[in-house]
Design a protein around this motif. Structure first.
Motif, short mmCIF file in Angstrom:
data_model
loop_
_atom_site.label_atom_id
_atom_site.label_comp_id
_atom_site.label_asym_id
_atom_site.label_seq_id
_atom_site.Cartn_x
_atom_site.Cartn_y
_atom_site.Cartn_z
N LEU A 1 0.83 -1.21 0.00
CA LEU A 1 0.00 0.00 0.00
C LEU A 1 0.87 1.26 0.00
O LEU A 1 0.61 2.21 -0.75
N ARG A 2 1.91 1.27 0.82
CA ARG A 2 2.79 2.45 0.87
C ARG A 2 3.54 2.63 -0.44
O ARG A 2 3.67 3.76 -0.96
N ALA A 3 4.04 1.52 -0.99
CA ALA A 3 4.80 1.62 -2.24
C ALA A 3 3.92 2.14 -3.37
O ALA A 3 4.36 2.98 -4.18
N TYR A 4 2.69 1.70 -3.43
CA TYR A 4 1.79 2.15 -4.50
C TYR A 4 1.45 3.63 -4.32
O TYR A 4 1.40 4.39 -5.30
N ASP B 1 -3.57 9.28 -0.71
CA ASP B 1 -3.68 9.58 0.72
C ASP B 1 -4.52 8.51 1.43
O ASP B 1 -4.22 8.13 2.57
N TRP B 2 -5.56 8.04 0.77
CA TRP B 2 -6.41 6.99 1.36
C TRP B 2 -5.61 5.71 1.57
O TRP B 2 -5.71 5.07 2.62
N LEU B 3 -4.78 5.34 0.60
CA LEU B 3 -3.96 4.14 0.75
C LEU B 3 -3.00 4.27 1.92
O LEU B 3 -2.75 3.28 2.64
N LEU B 4 -2.49 5.46 2.15
CA LEU B 4 -1.61 5.67 3.30
C LEU B 4 -2.37 5.53 4.61
O LEU B 4 -1.83 5.01 5.60
N VAL B 5 -3.61 5.98 4.63
CA VAL B 5 -4.45 5.79 5.82
C VAL B 5 -4.63 4.31 6.11
O VAL B 5 -4.51 3.85 7.26
N LEU B 6 -4.89 3.53 5.05
CA LEU B 6 -5.04 2.09 5.24
C LEU B 6 -3.75 1.47 5.76
O LEU B 6 -3.76 0.64 6.67
N ALA B 7 -2.63 1.87 5.16
CA ALA B 7 -1.34 1.34 5.59
C ALA B 7 -1.08 1.66 7.06
O ALA B 7 -0.57 0.82 7.82
N ASP B 8 -1.43 2.86 7.49
CA ASP B 8 -1.24 3.24 8.89
C ASP B 8 -2.08 2.37 9.81
O ASP B 8 -1.63 1.96 10.89
N HIS B 9 -3.31 2.08 9.41
CA HIS B 9 -4.17 1.21 10.22
C HIS B 9 -3.58 -0.20 10.32
O HIS B 9 -3.59 -0.81 11.41
N LEU B 10 -3.07 -0.72 9.21
CA LEU B 10 -2.47 -2.05 9.24
C LEU B 10 -1.24 -2.06 10.14
O LEU B 10 -1.03 -3.01 10.90
N LYS B 11 -0.41 -1.03 10.04
CA LYS B 11 0.79 -0.94 10.87
C LYS B 11 0.41 -0.92 12.35
O LYS B 11 1.03 -1.62 13.18
N ARG B 12 -0.62 -0.11 12.71
CA ARG B 12 -1.04 -0.05 14.10
C ARG B 12 -1.55 -1.39 14.59
O ARG B 12 -1.31 -1.80 15.73
N SER B 13 -2.27 -2.08 13.72
CA SER B 13 -2.82 -3.38 14.10
C SER B 13 -1.69 -4.37 14.39
O SER B 13 -1.75 -5.14 15.36
N ILE B 14 -0.64 -4.34 13.56
CA ILE B 14 0.50 -5.25 13.76
C ILE B 14 1.30 -4.86 15.01
O ILE B 14 1.55 -5.69 15.89
N GLU B 15 1.68 -3.60 15.10
CA GLU B 15 2.55 -3.18 16.20
C GLU B 15 1.83 -3.23 17.55
O GLU B 15 2.46 -3.48 18.57
N GLY B 16 0.53 -3.01 17.54
CA GLY B 16 -0.22 -3.05 18.79
C GLY B 16 -0.82 -4.41 19.10
O GLY B 16 -1.47 -4.58 20.13
N GLY B 17 -0.60 -5.37 18.20
CA GLY B 17 -1.19 -6.70 18.42
C GLY B 17 -2.70 -6.66 18.47
O GLY B 17 -3.32 -7.42 19.22
N GLU B 18 -3.30 -5.79 17.67
CA GLU B 18 -4.76 -5.63 17.67
C GLU B 18 -5.38 -6.71 16.78
O GLU B 18 -5.65 -6.49 15.60
N VAL B 19 -5.59 -7.87 17.35
CA VAL B 19 -6.15 -9.00 16.61
C VAL B 19 -7.66 -9.02 16.82
O VAL B 19 -8.12 -9.20 17.95
N PRO B 20 -8.46 -8.83 15.76
CA PRO B 20 -9.91 -8.85 15.93
C PRO B 20 -10.40 -10.21 16.43
O PRO B 20 -9.86 -11.26 16.07
N GLU B 21 -11.39 -10.18 17.27
CA GLU B 21 -12.00 -11.43 17.76
C GLU B 21 -12.64 -12.18 16.60
O GLU B 21 -13.19 -11.56 15.67
N PRO B 22 -12.59 -13.52 16.62
CA PRO B 22 -13.32 -14.28 15.60
C PRO B 22 -14.80 -13.90 15.64
O PRO B 22 -15.38 -13.69 16.70
N ALA B 23 -15.39 -13.81 14.48
CA ALA B 23 -16.80 -13.43 14.38
C ALA B 23 -17.35 -13.93 13.06
O ALA B 23 -16.60 -14.36 12.17
N SER B 24 -18.66 -13.86 12.91
CA SER B 24 -19.28 -14.22 11.64
C SER B 24 -18.87 -13.19 10.57
O SER B 24 -18.66 -12.02 10.88
N PRO B 25 -18.74 -13.63 9.31
CA PRO B 25 -18.42 -12.68 8.24
C PRO B 25 -19.46 -11.56 8.16
O PRO B 25 -20.65 -11.77 8.42
#
Length: 218
Positions: free
Chosen positions: A60-63, A93-117
């Motif tokens: 996402l960042r590279a693109y 700019d939107w892609l960078l926002v997405l990349a930032d969210h993914l980075k925060r999820s990884i670095e903060g260990g923010e693993v969503p709870e299993p749930a129905s799709p």
């Protein structure tokens, strides 16, 4: 010259998975808020391919730093971001926002709870063989191809590799383990490509159980 599949996957494969998660969903991410689509991508990917999230963040960042020009898009030499409804000038700019969210999820260990799709993409990503089964054998054409549902199930079993049949059985058991009611199972069936109702007197959930039992028995 258009990109070869290997080159595409190396450069844009996981970016493409993120973008597919937005089909039919609003791209309404902000720096403070993740969209429903990005939540679905993270929920599924954390529990199936967690290492792919870091690759998605990188792509996402590279693109966003090197968006394609019109000529390269026309030649098929660059991945074209699907229409999100936003101006082309805002996509980077939107892609960078997405990349930032993914980075925060990884670095903060923010693993969503299993749930129905909760999105069309997530249903198909989680239950791919069920989508193949329902969309391929239970479209509106079933009345022209098979005398009844049982015959369609038998045809699937006879023409599909046994390992894929076993995968379908496993997916159906996983689907039945979700906290869904009959209306939810009907929605799941529609999301996964079923265009006809279950055979009387079955509800969708009861029919899923009967199919899993019949296929497991061989």
């Amino acid at each position: 010259m258009s990109m070869k599949p290997l080159e595409h996957d190396r450069r844009y494969g996981e970016l493409d998975q993120v973008m597919r998660a937005y089909l039919g969903q609003p791209a309404d991410d902000t720096p403070e808020h993740r969209s429903r689509a990005l939540d679905a991508y993270l929920r599924h990917t954390w529990h199936t391919r967690p290492s792919a999230i870091a690759e998605a963040e990188r792509q996402l960042r590279a693109y966003s730093r090197n968006p394609p020009g019109r000529l390269r898009l026309e030649l098929g030499e660059f991945y074209a971001v699907p229409d999100t409804g936003m101006p082309q000038s805002a996509i980077g700019d939107w892609l960078l926002v997405l990349a930032d969210h993914l980075k925060r999820s990884i670095e903060g260990g923010e693993v969503p709870e299993p749930a129905s799709p909760r999105t069309h993409w997530e249903w198909h990503a989680r239950f791919p063989e069920t989508a193949q089964f329902l969309g391929g054998w239970f479209s509106q054409d079933i009345v022209d191809e098979f005398p009844d549902h049982e015959a369609a199930v038998a045809d699937y079993a006879a023409t599909t590799h046994p390992q894929l049949v076993a995968r379908l059985v496993g997916e159906l058991h996983e689907l039945l383990a979700l906290p869904l009611d009959d209306g939810d199972y009907a929605l799941a069936a529609a999301e996964l490509g079923m265009e006809v109702g279950p055979p009387a007197p079955h509800s969708h959930g009861a029919w899923f159980q009967s199919v899993a039992t019949a296929l497991a028995a061989g």
